[in-house]
Design an enzyme around this catalytic site. Structure first.
Site, short mmCIF file in Angstrom:
data_model
loop_
_atom_site.label_atom_id
_atom_site.label_comp_id
_atom_site.label_asym_id
_atom_site.label_seq_id
_atom_site.Cartn_x
_atom_site.Cartn_y
_atom_site.Cartn_z
CD1 TRP A 284 -2.77 1.58 0.50
CD2 TRP A 284 -1.68 2.19 2.37
NE1 TRP A 284 -3.31 2.76 0.93
CE2 TRP A 284 -2.66 3.18 2.07
CE3 TRP A 284 -0.88 2.37 3.49
CZ2 TRP A 284 -2.86 4.31 2.86
CZ3 TRP A 284 -1.09 3.50 4.28
CH2 TRP A 284 -2.07 4.45 3.96
CG ASP B 275 -15.66 6.23 2.54
OD1 ASP B 275 -16.86 6.11 2.79
OD2 ASP B 275 -14.77 5.51 3.03
CE LYS C 179 -11.23 6.65 -5.23
NZ LYS C 179 -10.70 7.73 -4.37
CD1 TRP C 180 -15.60 -1.41 -7.13
CD2 TRP C 180 -17.18 -1.39 -8.69
NE1 TRP C 180 -16.21 -2.63 -7.10
CE2 TRP C 180 -17.19 -2.66 -8.05
CE3 TRP C 180 -18.09 -1.17 -9.71
CZ2 TRP C 180 -18.07 -3.67 -8.42
CZ3 TRP C 180 -18.96 -2.18 -10.08
CH2 TRP C 180 -18.96 -3.42 -9.43
CG ASP C 181 -11.98 2.35 -2.56
OD1 ASP C 181 -11.04 1.57 -2.79
OD2 ASP C 181 -11.88 3.35 -1.82
CG MET C 182 -12.21 -4.69 -3.38
SD MET C 182 -10.71 -5.49 -2.80
CE MET C 182 -11.20 -7.18 -2.82
CG ASN C 183 -10.78 0.77 0.69
OD1 ASN C 183 -9.70 1.09 0.23
ND2 ASN C 183 -11.87 1.48 0.50
CG ASP D 67 -5.18 5.20 -1.06
OD1 ASP D 67 -5.87 5.68 -1.95
OD2 ASP D 67 -5.61 4.43 -0.19
C1 DGJ Z 1 -9.28 4.15 -0.46
C2 DGJ Z 1 -9.09 4.94 -1.72
O1 DGJ Z 1 -7.94 4.55 -2.38
C3 DGJ Z 1 -9.10 6.41 -1.38
O2 DGJ Z 1 -8.85 7.17 -2.52
C4 DGJ Z 1 -10.42 6.76 -0.78
O3 DGJ Z 1 -11.44 6.59 -1.72
C5 DGJ Z 1 -10.68 5.90 0.46
N1 DGJ Z 1 -10.52 4.51 0.18
C6 DGJ Z 1 -12.05 6.14 0.99
O4 DGJ Z 1 -12.37 5.29 2.00
#
Ligand code: DGJ
Length: 746
Positions: free
Chosen positions: A200, A368, A477-481, A549
């Site tokens: 990351w 978010d 923007k489709w995120d996956m955290n 990020d």
């Molecule tokens: C991770 C993304 O990479 C960020 O740009 C942002 O959208 C955050 N998540 C929001 O929780």
């Protein structure tokens, strides 16, 4: 371009003007690999390239014929149970536990064009003239199963794609334990392997190692292609550089668990396989069922690693990315994440948007925190309805207000996740992709939803659709955290568990596809905690991806440079953010930040309501500059000129498709005292054409006219003219310094 079949020698020759790929059906019926590389003329029989040799202890299938052994013969799709004791490209299990297989050539089919892969992303053609395809049908009569090996060669590019389909016609069924998308056996091991590795906020750093005996591999078992490794490797000769020598690129069009493995045996044969990671994969096929692997893309370059990258860029930009936004200039956007994080209301958002509009920004993206009761990261994922305390008019009201300002509106989702504190989780705890009878790992206070289940995908689709139907949303923007940890599909049986990881990603693809079909005007940007899903699979649905990020300009040079090995500038989300930077805590000038961010899909991600007037003025000019040059940047040919992994300074450039203009950026990290002289040698210009060179921003220098040969062979000086004396010259800037040159043909 052609695919010829020579009946007598049983050889297939796939070739275009640049490359040849030759397959021979061996005497045991298995397809053998003969050649991959620069174009060869066609001939009836290349059999002399197959080396039959006796090696003691090697098993051989024909009694008394010890020279015919699969132990070292190069093959197209090697199996277990043939005498080959290297890692096979696939493994099947019969009902009685036997894994021995013997697939023999049965028939073939050669046709113009390229088929789509059902439910999976893949490169494509727009007209059938663009590519030819060979399908080799292999059959194991005892297993009553067929394998269809598919090869497509593109006419205009040194590209060969592979995929495999298994078809079961056995009443007892068979179980697939491993099924790589393709294999390439090379005749020697004199290669270096380059991989893109990181973590990351440190994604896709370039690492190179010399091939050695045994296994070297990169992989993901995290459910996404991952920050750690990318589904891409390059093999290049020791003397290959960016612009000359052989470079072989391998890429997997897939976003889930993958394996890219190179095995070197002790006869110096190198075997490359790419495919779904076999860990936890177990796919039972019943009579009449089939399994389709993802696509593997191979690029051959004799023009160095940069030559290889340019081919990937062209292919992925024009024949993998799809839809309205593929060729359209991407909007300059502003994203509120690093400006507000979760702490916003409608007024704050409208203030930022209003200021953005004045600067010329075209798209406002609400990140978010807009849904459920989400004011921190521990709740509400899965509850995709607006937080009316923050946004009294909902998404519809806010989007409409932003549209009325003359800007487009974009919205963040994280469709595949939930929090324990959410209506979704309270109603459906069994929708987690975890064994809920045990403790399961937490990550960013969130949990993966079981996208292998159709009802879960349908539920999320319905929520997203509702918002998209009622509000004017132009971008998602489709995120996956978070990564997978303990994968289990609750309520499903043992057989199902072996399919879950792949079914999950098929579920993600299916949701993307539904939304894309229903809302074709929306621009999608994929994201996974920055760049954990920067892969070709995603590019089929979302033509751009959030690269990292880490928005620090200095760190981004390495990240974007590494990403460019396989991915085009048009796919790299890159934003100017605050200084000091929120991730690296480093201060950089606004020029430097923009000079890095221009080389991607440009935007801003900082609180512009708090910036001094002079910075806003500079930003306005930056935005005008980007709008003027974005077609060049998004569609031009990209050259890596100097690596940030090798020295204190680095450079890259992009030349427009028509060769009329170019932009070159130079970056220097630490200020050398009394530094050396330095030149950057440009690329891609016409040697005899005359170009005008001027420097943008900072220096604003007009250098006059030069011929392409001067700029490429004598180079452009980027020496520090003051040799370290403070205050002497404009380019005495200290650390983290950049220069941007605009070059256009007279
Ligand atoms: C991770 C993304 O990479 C960020 O740009 C942002 O959208 C955050 N998540 C929001 O929780």
């Amino acid at each position: 371009m052609s695919i010829s079949f020579h009946e007598n020698s049983k050889e297939f020759h796939l070739y275009n003007d640049e490359i040849s790929y030759i397959i021979k059906i061996l005497r045991n019926g298995q397809p053998g690999h003969v050649y991959y590389g620069r174009r060869l003329h066609d001939r009836e029989d290349f059999g002399y390239l197959v080396e039959y040799a006796r090696r003691d202890m090697a098993p051989y299938p024909y009694e008394g014929e010890s020279k015919f052994t699969l132990e070292h013969l190069r093959q197209e799709y090697p199996t277990y149970g043939s005498g080959d004791t290297r890692y096979p490209a696939f493994e099947l299990e019969r009902a009685d536990g036997s894994r021995v297989a013997d697939f023999k050539y049965k028939s073939h089919n050669i046709f113009k064009g390229k088929k789509t892969l059902e439910g999976l992303p893949a490169t494509y053609v727009e007209t059938d003239d663009e590519a030819d395809t060979l399908e080799l049908v292999l059959e194991d009569e005892i297993l009553q199963t067929q394998i269809i090996l598919s090869y497509t060669i593109y006419e205009e590019l040194p590209v060969l794609t592979k995929n495999v389909r298994f078809v079961c016609e056995n009443t007892e069924g068979v179980t697939l334990l491993n099924c790589m998308s393709g294999c390439l056996d090379l005749p020697d091991r004199n290669y270096e392997m380059t991989e893109l590795a990181g973590s990351w906020i440190r994604e896709r750093h370039v690492h190179t190692r010399k091939l050695n005996y045994g296994i070297q591999s990169v992989y993901s078992m995290r459910g996404c292609s991952s920050h750690q490794f990318n589904p891409f490797i390059m093999l290049r000769r020791e003397n290959t550089d960016e612009f000359s020598g052989e470079a072989l690129g391998f890429s997997l069009v897939y976003s889930g668990d993958f394996l890219a493995q190179v095995e070197v045996d002790t006869y110096d044969v190198t075997r490359v396989v790419l495919g779904i990671h076999p860990n936890e994969f177990r796919w039972e096929l019943k009579d009449g069922e089939s399994f389709q692997t993802p696509e593997m893309v191979m690029v051959y370059s004799d023009k160095g690693s940069n030559g290889m990258s340019q081919v990937f860029h062209k292919l992925y930009r024009t024949r993998l990315a799809r839809g309205k936004w593929r060729d359209k200039e991407r909007p300059v956007l502003i994203n509120n994440w690093e400006a507000t994080y979760f702490d916003f209301d409608e007024e704050k958002i409208l203030n930022i948007a209003g200021r953005a509009k004045e600067l010329g920004i075209e798209l406002f993206v609400l990140d978010d925190g807009w849904f459920g009761k989400r004011n921190t990261d521990n709740c509400s994922l899965g509850d995709w309805y607006p937080n009316l305390e923050k946004l009294p008019g909902g998404i519809k009201g806010l989007a409409q207000k932003i549209e009325n300002m003359g800007m487009k509106f974009g919205l963040w989702f994280e469709p595949e996740m939930t929090n324990k504190d959410s209506d979704l989780f309270r109603a459906h705890p069994d929708w987690l992709l975890a064994d809920i009878r045990r403790n399961y790992c937490h990550s960013r206070n969130q949990y993966v939803l079981d996208f292998s289940k159709q009802e879960v995908v349908d539920y999320i689709y319905a929520q997203m659709r509702k918002i998209l139907k009622e509000a004017p949303v132009s971008y998602i923007k489709w995120d996956m955290n978070r990564a997978f940890s303990e994968v289990f599909s609750n309520g499903n049986d043992k057989v199902y568990q072996g399919k879950v990881r792949h079914k999950y990603i098929l579920g993600v693809y299916s949701l993307y596809e539904r939304l894309i079909q229903e809302f074709p005007d929306i621009l999608f940007e994929s994201c996974a905690s920055g760049g954990a899903r920067f892969d070709p699979g995603m590019l089929y649905y979302a033509p751009q991806a959030w690269t990292s990020d880490n928005t620090d300009a200095v760190d981004r040079i390495k990240i974007q440079y590494g990403t460019s090995f396989a991915y085009p500038l048009s796919s790299m989300g890159s934003h100017v953010s605050a200084s000091p930077n929120h991730q690296a805590r480093r201060s950089t000038s606004l020029d430097m930040r923009a000079n890095v961010a221009y080389f991607g899909t440009f935007g801003y991600e900082l609180d512009i309501t708090k910036l001094p007037e002079e910075e806003l003025k500079v930003m306005k000019r930056q935005i005008e500059f980007m709008k003027k040059h974005r077609a060049l940047i998004q569609k031009g040919t990209f050259y890596r000129l100097q690596s940030p992994f090798e020295s204190n300074s680095s450079a890259w450039m992009v030349v427009s498709e028509d060769g009329v203009e170019a932009l070159m950026a130079y970056f220097r990290i630490t200020q050398p005292a009394n530094g050396k002289f330095e030149r950057i040698y440009l690329k891609g210009l016409e040697p005899s054409a005359e170009y005008h060179v001027c420097e943008q921003f900072g220096a604003e220098m007009d250098y006059g006219d030069f011929c392409g040969d001067e700029l490429m062979y004598a180079g452009v000086s980027v020496s520090d003219s003051s040799a370290g004396l403070a205050g002497v010259a404009w380019n005495q800037q200290g650390d983290n310094f950049s220069r941007l040159f605009y070059i256009n043909k007279n």
